[in-house]
Design a protein around this motif. Structure first.
Motif, PDB file in Angstrom:
ATOM      1  N   ASN A   1       9.117  -4.995  -5.108  1.00  0.00           N
ATOM      2  CA  ASN A   1       7.868  -4.340  -4.706  1.00  0.00           C
ATOM      3  C   ASN A   1       8.120  -3.199  -3.734  1.00  0.00           C
ATOM      4  O   ASN A   1       7.455  -2.161  -3.804  1.00  0.00           O
ATOM      5  N   GLN A   2       9.076  -3.357  -2.836  1.00  0.00           N
ATOM      6  CA  GLN A   2       9.432  -2.255  -1.921  1.00  0.00           C
ATOM      7  C   GLN A   2       9.904  -1.040  -2.711  1.00  0.00           C
ATOM      8  O   GLN A   2       9.467   0.083  -2.469  1.00  0.00           O
ATOM      9  N   MET A   3      10.815  -1.279  -3.651  1.00  0.00           N
ATOM     10  CA  MET A   3      11.412  -0.166  -4.397  1.00  0.00           C
ATOM     11  C   MET A   3      10.392   0.516  -5.302  1.00  0.00           C
ATOM     12  O   MET A   3      10.323   1.746  -5.362  1.00  0.00           O
ATOM     13  N   GLY A   4       9.586  -0.273  -5.998  1.00  0.00           N
ATOM     14  CA  GLY A   4       8.560   0.310  -6.867  1.00  0.00           C
ATOM     15  C   GLY A   4       7.558   1.145  -6.092  1.00  0.00           C
ATOM     16  O   GLY A   4       7.193   2.249  -6.508  1.00  0.00           O
ATOM     17  N   ALA A   5       7.122   0.638  -4.941  1.00  0.00           N
ATOM     18  CA  ALA A   5       6.158   1.372  -4.110  1.00  0.00           C
ATOM     19  C   ALA A   5       6.766   2.667  -3.580  1.00  0.00           C
ATOM     20  O   ALA A   5       6.112   3.708  -3.550  1.00  0.00           O
TER      21      ALA A   5
ATOM     22  N   GLN B   1       0.873  -1.170   0.000  1.00  0.00           N
ATOM     23  CA  GLN B   1       0.000   0.000   0.000  1.00  0.00           C
ATOM     24  C   GLN B   1       0.915   1.226   0.000  1.00  0.00           C
ATOM     25  O   GLN B   1       1.810   1.313   0.829  1.00  0.00           O
ATOM     26  N   ALA B   2       0.700   2.122  -0.918  1.00  0.00           N
ATOM     27  CA  ALA B   2       1.499   3.342  -0.969  1.00  0.00           C
ATOM     28  C   ALA B   2       0.601   4.492  -1.380  1.00  0.00           C
ATOM     29  O   ALA B   2      -0.317   4.322  -2.193  1.00  0.00           O
ATOM     30  N   LYS B   3       0.851   5.650  -0.797  1.00  0.00           N
ATOM     31  CA  LYS B   3       0.153   6.848  -1.250  1.00  0.00           C
ATOM     32  C   LYS B   3       0.860   7.284  -2.532  1.00  0.00           C
ATOM     33  O   LYS B   3       1.969   7.822  -2.501  1.00  0.00           O
ATOM     34  N   VAL B   4       0.228   7.000  -3.659  1.00  0.00           N
ATOM     35  CA  VAL B   4       0.857   7.254  -4.954  1.00  0.00           C
ATOM     36  C   VAL B   4       0.879   8.741  -5.245  1.00  0.00           C
ATOM     37  O   VAL B   4      -0.153   9.408  -5.234  1.00  0.00           O
ATOM     38  N   VAL B   5       2.086   9.243  -5.504  1.00  0.00           N
ATOM     39  CA  VAL B   5       2.297  10.639  -5.858  1.00  0.00           C
ATOM     40  C   VAL B   5       2.601  10.752  -7.346  1.00  0.00           C
ATOM     41  O   VAL B   5       2.096  11.632  -8.026  1.00  0.00           O
TER      42      VAL B   5
END
Length: 128
Positions: free
Chosen positions: A97-101, A62-66
């Protein structure tokens, strides 16, 4: 090989597969072309890595996509970093997945490096 769910269907069909879903198409490509690794990205739903003997799914973060620009490249960089070091599919998937997020949560395609994030990705281990 790395592609998304839509691309893997298209590529497999162009190369002769009659499979109707992305998972079957990925397995077909893996076997038909004796690929060592096939990565299928699923956007916010993470990714699936396929090898000849193992398949590993990662649910993503889950990431707050900017800004998504550069997130796929960052994902691929972490994946390749761990692939070249002989990491497990689980470790490769976790790091990618960590880096992409993280990149998607930052502004711009090349955000200022965060040493804590980079170290976490470098030393990534599968989720417990």
């Amino acid at each position: 090989m790395k592609c998304n769910q839509e691309e893997v269907l298209i590529v497999a069909r162009l190369l002769g597969s009659s499979d109707k879903d992305w998972h079957a198409s990925a397995e077909w490509l893996l076997q038909a072309y004796r690929l060592k690794l096939l990565c299928v990205t699923r956007g916010e739903h993470g990714s699936v890595l396929f090898s000849s003997s193992v398949t590993h799914s990662h649910p993503g973060y889950q990431a707050k996509v900017v800004d998504t620009v550069g997130a796929g490249d960052a994902f691929t960089a972490a994946l390749v970093h761990h692939y070249l070091r002989g990491s497990s599919l689980e470790t490769m998937n976790e790091a990618a997945n960590q880096m992409g997020a993280w990149v998607a949560s930052q502004r711009g395609a090349t955000p200022t490096a965060d040493p804590v994030v980079l170290e976490r990705v470098r030393t990534s281990t599968p989720r417990a």
